[in-house]
Write a protein that holds these residues in place. Structure first.
Motif, PDB file in Angstrom:
ATOM      1  N   ASP A  82       1.063  -1.196  -0.056  1.00  0.00           N
ATOM      2  CA  ASP A  82      -0.116   0.081  -0.249  1.00  0.00           C
ATOM      3  C   ASP A  82       0.786   1.420  -0.122  1.00  0.00           C
ATOM      4  N   ARG A  83       0.352   2.406  -0.748  1.00  0.00           N
ATOM      5  CA  ARG A  83       1.285   3.479  -0.754  1.00  0.00           C
ATOM      6  C   ARG A  83       1.428   4.180   0.742  1.00  0.00           C
ATOM      7  N   ASP A  84       0.271   3.787   1.746  1.00  0.00           N
ATOM      8  CA  ASP A  84       0.513   4.027   3.127  1.00  0.00           C
ATOM      9  C   ASP A  84       1.022   2.671   3.756  1.00  0.00           C
ATOM     10  N   ALA A  85       2.595   2.725   3.710  1.00  0.00           N
ATOM     11  CA  ALA A  85       3.185   1.500   4.033  1.00  0.00           C
ATOM     12  C   ALA A  85       2.827   0.916   5.282  1.00  0.00           C
ATOM     13  N   SER A  86       2.336   1.716   6.194  1.00  0.00           N
ATOM     14  CA  SER A  86       1.961   1.378   7.750  1.00  0.00           C
ATOM     15  C   SER A  86       0.898   0.239   7.757  1.00  0.00           C
ATOM     16  N   ARG A  87       0.072   0.223   6.496  1.00  0.00           N
ATOM     17  CA  ARG A  87      -0.926  -0.765   6.605  1.00  0.00           C
ATOM     18  C   ARG A  87      -0.600  -2.131   6.142  1.00  0.00           C
ATOM     19  N   CYS A  88       0.783  -2.335   5.804  1.00  0.00           N
ATOM     20  CA  CYS A  88       1.240  -3.640   5.264  1.00  0.00           C
ATOM     21  C   CYS A  88       1.760  -4.374   6.575  1.00  0.00           C
ATOM     22  N   PRO A  93      -4.823  -7.200   4.543  1.00  0.00           N
ATOM     23  CA  PRO A  93      -4.861  -7.480   3.249  1.00  0.00           C
ATOM     24  C   PRO A  93      -3.437  -7.616   2.350  1.00  0.00           C
ATOM     25  N   CYS A  94      -2.406  -7.053   2.768  1.00  0.00           N
ATOM     26  CA  CYS A  94      -1.030  -6.879   2.525  1.00  0.00           C
ATOM     27  C   CYS A  94      -0.460  -8.288   2.645  1.00  0.00           C
ATOM     28  N   GLU A  95      -0.779  -8.907   3.855  1.00  0.00           N
ATOM     29  CA  GLU A  95      -0.128 -10.400   4.105  1.00  0.00           C
ATOM     30  C   GLU A  95      -0.702 -11.191   3.187  1.00  0.00           C
ATOM     31  N   ASP A  96      -2.233 -11.196   2.970  1.00  0.00           N
ATOM     32  CA  ASP A  96      -2.838 -12.019   2.027  1.00  0.00           C
ATOM     33  C   ASP A  96      -2.056 -11.984   0.545  1.00  0.00           C
ATOM     34  N   ARG A  97      -1.797 -10.703   0.161  1.00  0.00           N
ATOM     35  CA  ARG A  97      -1.078 -10.461  -1.128  1.00  0.00           C
ATOM     36  C   ARG A  97       0.162 -11.294  -1.318  1.00  0.00           C
TER      37      ARG A  97
END
Length: 344
Positions: A82-88, A93-97
């Motif tokens: 995500d452009r807002d990296a803190s959401r990863c 959803p970042c872990e799902d990806r």
């Protein structure tokens, strides 16, 4: 040198634009670093000690961060942060990806390993990989001397390569792994292609002139022979400036010689292009044009098509017909399909 109030305005404007550019550059660098750090932290939590960073690629609204399995030159794990990296972070959803990217990367790596094992042994050396972001749908670039009039004998040289490639795959290979997409380059006279020591997802072409024609083809999971009728022209060839200018000039010349006239827009591109059913050196296409054009009123409405025959051997572009009233009352375009094989 600029002097006076006007010069000061220009100087200030220049500094302001430079400052904006530097801010954008610094912001992009900061975003990239944050994406890499967040992705690396997530990878270490999810797959501790297994992956190492390869790079990061800016997309439209995020960064794709690429990792390799340690000690594996073929497998690349590419996932979007995500452009807002803190959401990863874990359980996001970042872990799902990341999990999906891991599975896709391993699958593509198995396919690439099989290509490396099989193709050089059958006399066709792969030169590069394109569309790596497509996972197992990546395109393999090879060089093959296709005859102008009959391409099937050369394409049949790929048949044992396909068999060897599939033998190098695991027994439970998926249909996507068993399928192949190829881009075929023609040999340059007097030149010998230099194959890479190892074909990886980082292997790029040493030469990529857009005005050199190349061809696309492929096979499904159960097909073992590439047919000449499935060859397609790589779309980059027709969009190259040199070729496009030739086509536009020929269409403009045909309209200027026609009593009814017409105007070819400055940014005209080939439409409905087709490779000749048998020959590699003949392409037919349309260039769209307008009955009228007025300066200052924006792009004109195309309602004419000039059908062209491009002989690549001689470089000659021949107008074959001028079609008028090519749109219906709703404005939809209606052109007779040209004979032959596809483009793109």
């Amino acid at each position: 040198m600029l002097a006076g109030p006007k010069g000061k305005v220009f100087a200030l404007a220049g500094r302001w634009l430079l400052a904006l550019w530097l801010c954008a550059l610094l912001s992009a660098c900061a975003d990239r670093q944050a994406a890499v750090e967040a992705a690396t932290a997530l990878v270490e939590t999810t797959y501790p000690g297994q992956l190492e960073l390869v790079g990061a690629h800016l997309q439209k609204d995020h960064y794709d961060v690429v990792f390799a399995i340690r000690g594996d030159p073929f497998t690349r794990i590419r996932f979007g942060v995500d452009r807002d990296a803190s959401r990863c972070r874990p359980a996001s959803p970042c872990e799902d990806r990341l999990h999906r990217a891991y599975a896709a990367g391993v699958s593509a790596g198995v396919k690439l390993r099989a290509l490396n094992a099989a193709f050089p042994r059958c006399g066709i050396v792969p030169l590069a990989v394109q569309d790596a972001q497509a996972g197992t749908g990546f395109t393999t670039v090879v060089e093959l001397d296709l005859a102008v009039q009959d391409q099937q004998p050369a394409l049949d040289r790929l048949t044992p390569c396909i068999a060897a490639f599939r033998s190098a795959l695991p027994p439970d290979a998926t249909p996507e792994q068993r399928s192949l997409k190829l881009r075929i380059l023609l040999p340059k006279p007097g030149e010998t292609a230099r194959p890479p020591a190892l074909l990886t997802f980082e292997t790029t072409l040493a030469r990529t002139p857009s005005d050199d024609i190349s061809f696309l083809t492929g096979i499904g999971p159960e097909t073992d022979r590439i047919s000449a009728e499935n060859l397609r022209v790589h779309p980059a060839f027709l969009s190259a400036k040199k070729v496009r200018n030739q086509l536009v000039d020929a269409a403009a010349g045909a309209l200027s010689a026609d009593p009814a006239g017409g105007h070819v827009p400055k940014l005209a591109f080939p439409t409905g292009a087709r490779l000749d059913p048998q020959r590699l050196d003949v392409i037919r296409s349309y260039i769209l044009a307008c009955s009228t054009a007025r300066k200052g009123q924006g792009p004109c409405k195309t309602d004419i098509a000039v059908r062209l025959r491009h002989d690549l051997g001689t470089g000659e572009v021949t107008p074959e017909a001028i079609l008028r009233e090519i749109r219906d009352i709703s404005g939809s375009l209606h052109l007779p399909p040209l004979p032959g094989r596809g483009v793109g």
